[in-house]
Design a protein around this motif. Sequence first.
Motif, PDB file in Angstrom:
ATOM      1  N   MET A 284     -38.811  78.883  33.610  1.00  0.00           N
ATOM      2  CA  MET A 284     -37.806  79.902  33.519  1.00  0.00           C
ATOM      3  C   MET A 284     -36.435  79.285  33.212  1.00  0.00           C
ATOM      4  N   ARG A 285     -36.158  78.129  33.808  1.00  0.00           N
ATOM      5  CA  ARG A 285     -34.885  77.472  33.587  1.00  0.00           C
ATOM      6  C   ARG A 285     -34.749  76.986  32.146  1.00  0.00           C
ATOM      7  N   SER A 286     -35.836  76.543  31.541  1.00  0.00           N
ATOM      8  CA  SER A 286     -35.784  76.052  30.167  1.00  0.00           C
ATOM      9  C   SER A 286     -35.470  77.187  29.190  1.00  0.00           C
ATOM     10  N   ARG A 287     -35.764  78.402  29.554  1.00  0.00           N
ATOM     11  CA  ARG A 287     -35.474  79.549  28.707  1.00  0.00           C
ATOM     12  C   ARG A 287     -34.016  80.024  28.875  1.00  0.00           C
ATOM     13  N   PHE A 288     -33.438  79.783  30.041  1.00  0.00           N
ATOM     14  CA  PHE A 288     -32.070  80.225  30.336  1.00  0.00           C
ATOM     15  C   PHE A 288     -31.039  79.551  29.431  1.00  0.00           C
ATOM     16  N   LEU A 289     -31.144  78.241  29.242  1.00  0.00           N
ATOM     17  CA  LEU A 289     -30.163  77.503  28.455  1.00  0.00           C
ATOM     18  C   LEU A 289     -30.088  77.995  27.004  1.00  0.00           C
ATOM     19  N   PRO A 290     -31.189  78.144  26.287  1.00  0.00           N
ATOM     20  CA  PRO A 290     -31.094  78.653  24.906  1.00  0.00           C
ATOM     21  C   PRO A 290     -30.495  80.068  24.849  1.00  0.00           C
ATOM     22  N   GLU A 291     -30.844  80.921  25.817  1.00  0.00           N
ATOM     23  CA  GLU A 291     -30.283  82.278  25.831  1.00  0.00           C
ATOM     24  C   GLU A 291     -28.775  82.244  26.104  1.00  0.00           C
ATOM     25  N   ALA A 292     -28.345  81.372  26.994  1.00  0.00           N
ATOM     26  CA  ALA A 292     -26.917  81.256  27.295  1.00  0.00           C
ATOM     27  C   ALA A 292     -26.146  80.782  26.061  1.00  0.00           C
ATOM     28  N   VAL A 293     -26.689  79.794  25.369  1.00  0.00           N
ATOM     29  CA  VAL A 293     -26.050  79.298  24.153  1.00  0.00           C
ATOM     30  C   VAL A 293     -26.008  80.400  23.088  1.00  0.00           C
ATOM     31  N   LEU A 294     -27.098  81.150  22.959  1.00  0.00           N
ATOM     32  CA  LEU A 294     -27.158  82.239  21.992  1.00  0.00           C
ATOM     33  C   LEU A 294     -26.095  83.302  22.305  1.00  0.00           C
ATOM     34  N   PHE A 295     -25.969  83.688  23.572  1.00  0.00           N
ATOM     35  CA  PHE A 295     -24.963  84.673  23.964  1.00  0.00           C
ATOM     36  C   PHE A 295     -23.543  84.148  23.732  1.00  0.00           C
ATOM     37  N   LEU A 296     -23.333  82.884  23.988  1.00  0.00           N
ATOM     38  CA  LEU A 296     -22.019  82.283  23.762  1.00  0.00           C
ATOM     39  C   LEU A 296     -21.670  82.302  22.272  1.00  0.00           C
ATOM     40  N   LEU A 297     -22.599  81.908  21.430  1.00  0.00           N
ATOM     41  CA  LEU A 297     -22.366  81.936  19.986  1.00  0.00           C
ATOM     42  C   LEU A 297     -22.139  83.356  19.482  1.00  0.00           C
ATOM     43  N   LEU A 298     -22.909  84.301  20.009  1.00  0.00           N
ATOM     44  CA  LEU A 298     -22.749  85.699  19.625  1.00  0.00           C
ATOM     45  C   LEU A 298     -21.361  86.212  20.026  1.00  0.00           C
ATOM     46  N   ALA A 299     -20.905  85.833  21.212  1.00  0.00           N
ATOM     47  CA  ALA A 299     -19.574  86.244  21.676  1.00  0.00           C
ATOM     48  C   ALA A 299     -18.486  85.666  20.774  1.00  0.00           C
ATOM     49  N   ILE A 300     -18.621  84.420  20.376  1.00  0.00           N
ATOM     50  CA  ILE A 300     -17.632  83.785  19.498  1.00  0.00           C
ATOM     51  C   ILE A 300     -17.605  84.470  18.134  1.00  0.00           C
ATOM     52  N   VAL A 301     -18.759  84.761  17.579  1.00  0.00           N
ATOM     53  CA  VAL A 301     -18.837  85.422  16.271  1.00  0.00           C
ATOM     54  C   VAL A 301     -18.224  86.819  16.347  1.00  0.00           C
ATOM     55  N   LEU A 302     -18.537  87.573  17.404  1.00  0.00           N
ATOM     56  CA  LEU A 302     -17.973  88.919  17.543  1.00  0.00           C
ATOM     57  C   LEU A 302     -16.465  88.877  17.765  1.00  0.00           C
TER      58      LEU A 302
END
Length: 198
Positions: A1-19
């Motif tokens: 579960m922890r290994s999945r959290f990091l990619p999702e966090a990075v994805l959300f961060l990148l999405l926030a920056i783009v928006l």
Amino acid sequence: MRSRFLPEAVLFLLLAIVLAAATNALAGSQRKLRWVGSYDLPAERPATGGASQTAGASPSSAAATTATAGTGATKAFPPHPDKAWLEISGDDAAGLHAANTTFLDARRTNVYQQGHIAGARPFSVWESDVDDKVQAFFQEGRDQSQPVVVYCSGGDCEDSHTLAQKLYFVGFDNVLVYKDGFPDWQKRNLPIHTGAAP
């Protein structure tokens, strides 16, 4: 579960920056934010006798230039559409006054009536009609690139900055704040009137 959290966090961060970048790109000029590192540092204008961003930092020769040249006020204080106001010194204010520049008094009307810079118009930011006055001032059809000087009681008084912001929002891009305000004008023994506006 922890290994999945990091990619999702990075994805959300990148999405926030783009928006955020897209929203900023579509924002109006008054709401657009500058990127880190692109802010201008306070610096004096070129040797035209112009004002800097802080009171007293502009050369006193601006007053002489303004007072002696017919359009010196325009040359010494060019529009600044990227800033709501620039602060000016007492020497600059005296020169602009001598050149018949419009002065607006941001203090309360009863204080204005006790004494104000000769020719200044009352524009108290604490009275309910200030927005109507700003709108009427705009509707006079003035050249919005010409200098307009606003002042209050100097020192910690921020009323002149508040009025400058209101003027900037309706399109005036050459508002100059006389930071030391009316007390400095009195010390200089410059023209003062009492009573209501002319």
